[in-house]
Design an enzyme around this catalytic site. Structure first.
Site, short mmCIF file in Angstrom:
data_model
loop_
_atom_site.label_atom_id
_atom_site.label_comp_id
_atom_site.label_asym_id
_atom_site.label_seq_id
_atom_site.Cartn_x
_atom_site.Cartn_y
_atom_site.Cartn_z
N TYR A 1 50.27 -5.53 50.77
CA TYR A 1 49.32 -4.42 50.75
C TYR A 1 48.88 -4.16 52.20
O TYR A 1 48.60 -5.10 52.95
CB TYR A 1 48.13 -4.78 49.85
CG TYR A 1 46.98 -3.83 50.03
CD1 TYR A 1 47.17 -2.45 49.88
CD2 TYR A 1 45.71 -4.27 50.37
CE1 TYR A 1 46.12 -1.55 50.07
CE2 TYR A 1 44.66 -3.39 50.56
CZ TYR A 1 44.88 -2.03 50.41
OH TYR A 1 43.84 -1.16 50.61
N LYS B 1 42.25 -3.74 40.08
CA LYS B 1 43.48 -3.22 39.51
C LYS B 1 43.59 -3.57 38.02
O LYS B 1 42.72 -3.22 37.26
CB LYS B 1 44.66 -3.74 40.33
CG LYS B 1 44.47 -3.57 41.84
CD LYS B 1 44.32 -2.11 42.21
CE LYS B 1 44.18 -1.79 43.68
NZ LYS B 1 43.30 -2.56 44.51
N ASP C 1 49.28 -13.68 45.67
CA ASP C 1 48.54 -12.49 45.25
C ASP C 1 49.24 -11.96 44.00
O ASP C 1 50.35 -11.43 44.06
CB ASP C 1 48.54 -11.46 46.38
CG ASP C 1 47.70 -10.23 46.06
OD1 ASP C 1 47.58 -9.91 44.86
OD2 ASP C 1 47.20 -9.58 46.99
N ARG D 1 23.13 -14.68 45.61
CA ARG D 1 24.37 -14.81 46.41
C ARG D 1 25.05 -16.14 46.09
O ARG D 1 26.27 -16.25 46.10
CB ARG D 1 24.06 -14.69 47.92
CG ARG D 1 25.26 -15.02 48.80
CD ARG D 1 25.17 -14.49 50.23
NE ARG D 1 23.85 -14.49 50.81
CZ ARG D 1 23.20 -15.60 51.24
NH1 ARG D 1 23.78 -16.78 51.17
NH2 ARG D 1 21.98 -15.49 51.74
O1 P1T Z 1 41.14 -2.94 47.25
P1 P1T Z 1 40.75 -4.36 47.11
O2 P1T Z 1 40.07 -4.70 45.83
O3 P1T Z 1 40.01 -4.88 48.32
O4 P1T Z 1 42.12 -5.22 47.00
C1 P1T Z 1 43.01 -5.36 48.06
C2 P1T Z 1 44.40 -5.62 47.53
C3 P1T Z 1 44.89 -6.89 47.52
N1 P1T Z 1 46.14 -7.19 47.07
C4 P1T Z 1 46.94 -6.22 46.60
C5 P1T Z 1 48.31 -6.56 46.12
C6 P1T Z 1 46.50 -4.89 46.56
O5 P1T Z 1 47.32 -3.96 46.07
C7 P1T Z 1 45.19 -4.57 47.04
C8 P1T Z 1 44.67 -3.18 47.05
N2 P1T Z 1 45.66 -2.19 46.91
C9 P1T Z 1 45.44 -0.86 46.88
C10 P1T Z 1 44.25 -0.28 46.99
C11 P1T Z 1 46.66 -0.04 46.72
O6 P1T Z 1 46.57 1.16 46.37
O7 P1T Z 1 47.75 -0.58 46.91
#
Ligand code: P1T
Length: 395
Positions: free
Chosen positions: A105, A202, A177, A53
């Protein structure tokens, strides 16, 4: 990031940064250190690794790699983008205040509203297209400024350099972000941001097989605090996930080029259909019709692969037409997420942004006819053909 790194180009860094040959065998690929702990000679007799961790070599390789891509000194990896966001917000205390862009998001909004609020942290949401709005919303107890650009799902842009100036004047950290752009298309740290946040789920990973997150900064104190919280809270990614994200990142510059080409071609094709009954509006930073087209050209190194468009009411209401399209696509998958090699399509109001209350969605413009498309790297002709047949079903 070392001096050597800063002289190299992204295509090279993506493949080499943080990944020297493994010292014991010379393996060119970083091993997956699938271990929870490390044997010590005796109490305290360790080699810098005590528990996974806290430290894991595969995770460290990923952190160094993404830090180099963002042009930052330190990377801190997390189990998801949301884990990265939540851990950042744990740098705050009860009574603190955040200024954030108003189009986020849905899961980020949910963290602000339904997790951090309970802990006594308040958030003011402002129009990200108006930099001065961030300054106007700052209060004596404001501790952090948060933006997404382009925003999810409305693809509004925020002038990072302008907001960074206001944050510097107020001595506040600016978190950007950068998930929708990746370090290939946008460089928030160079524009004055304190830290960059990614859902590596992503574009960075790009292959729809991992959920992950990362924060990159060159601020020593912030890095130390995040490193402490990463271990203390424990939302860390497993070593295999780190390996996969690193492997994905090797082709990030190549993939982003194709995402931009396909995105532009698709947006132009959609735009040509505006006013012919089905499509009311197309939102894409690479179209001159985008209200911030000039900012996009200045701030971004390409328009990216995300397109949003609005379906008009016809014989059927917009919602029903949007649902028909999403049910009818065959090659393009109806799914949440974005940024992978495969094209995805989704309906923000009922999927990714369903956690935003209806009245708030209406206020923001996340209408029932809004569709979001993550254009992959398949052949553009096949993608257009698939959408065309799906559109025909919604006439
Ligand atoms: O899904 P995760 O890895 O926890 O990420 C969150 C997140 C953070 N910032 C942005 C701009 C995002 O688009 C996302 C996650 N978004 C999706 C799952 C979506 O379909 O928009």
């Amino acid at each position: 990031m070392s001096k050597t790194h800063s002289r190299q180009q992204l295509e090279t860094l993506a493949i080499h940064a943080g990944q020297p040959a493994e010292p014991v065998t010379g393996a060119i690929t970083p091993p997956v250190f699938m271990t929870s702990t490390y044997v010590q000679d005796g109490p305290g007799g360790h080699k810098g690794y005590e528990y996974s961790r806290t430290h894991n070599p595969t995770r460290q390789a990923l952190e160094a790699n993404i830090a180099a891509l963002e042009g930052g000194q330190f990377g801190v990896a997390f189990a998801s983008g949301c884990a990265a966001t939540t851990t950042i917000l744990h740098t705050l205390s009860a009574g603190d205040h955040v200024v954030a862009g108003d189009d986020l998001y849905g899961g980020t909004y949910r963290i602000f509203e339904r997790v951090m609020k309970q802990l006594g942290i308040s958030v003011s949401y402002v129009d990200p297209m108006r930099p001065a709005a961030f300054g106007e919303a700052m209060r004596p107890n404001t501790k952090l400024v948060w933006v997404e650009t382009p925003t999810n799902p409305l693809l509004k842009l925020c002038d990072i350099a302008e907001v960074a100036k206001l944050c510097h004047a107020a001595k506040l950290p600016l978190f950007v972000d950068n998930t929708f752009m990746s370090p290939v298309l946008q460089r928030p740290l160079e524009l004055g941001a304190t830290a960059v946040v990614h859902s590596t789920t992503k574009y960075i990973n790009g292959h729809a097989d991992v959920v992950g997150g990362v924060v990159v900064t060159s601020d020593v104190a912030l890095h130390e605090r995040l490193r402490f919280l990463q271990n203390a809270i424990g939302a860390v990614p497993g070593p295999l996930d780190c390996f996969l994200v690193m492997r994905g990142a090797k082709t990030l510059p190549l993939r982003m080029g194709r995402h931009c080409e396909n995105g532009q071609a698709m947006a132009e094709w959609l735009q040509a259909q505006v006013g012919h009954g089905l499509i009311e509006r197309v939102i894409y930073p690479g179209l001159p019709s985008h209200p911030q087209y000039e900012l996009a050209r200045r701030q971004m190194h390409g328009p990216g692969g995300m397109i949003s468009f609005v379906v008009a009411d016809g014989r059927l209401p917009a919602l029903e037409r949007a649902v028909k399209i999403l049910r009818q696509v065959k090659l393009i998958a109806c799914a949440e997420s974005l940024g992978g090699v495969e094209s995805l399509i989704e309906h923000p109001a009922s999927m990714t942004h369903a956690s935003i209350p209806v009245d708030k969605r209406a206020e923001l413009g996340i209408s029932d006819g809004l569709i979001r498309l993550s254009v992959g790297i398949e052949h553009i002709d096949d993608l257009r053909e698939d959408l065309a047949q799906a559109f025909a079903s919604a006439e």
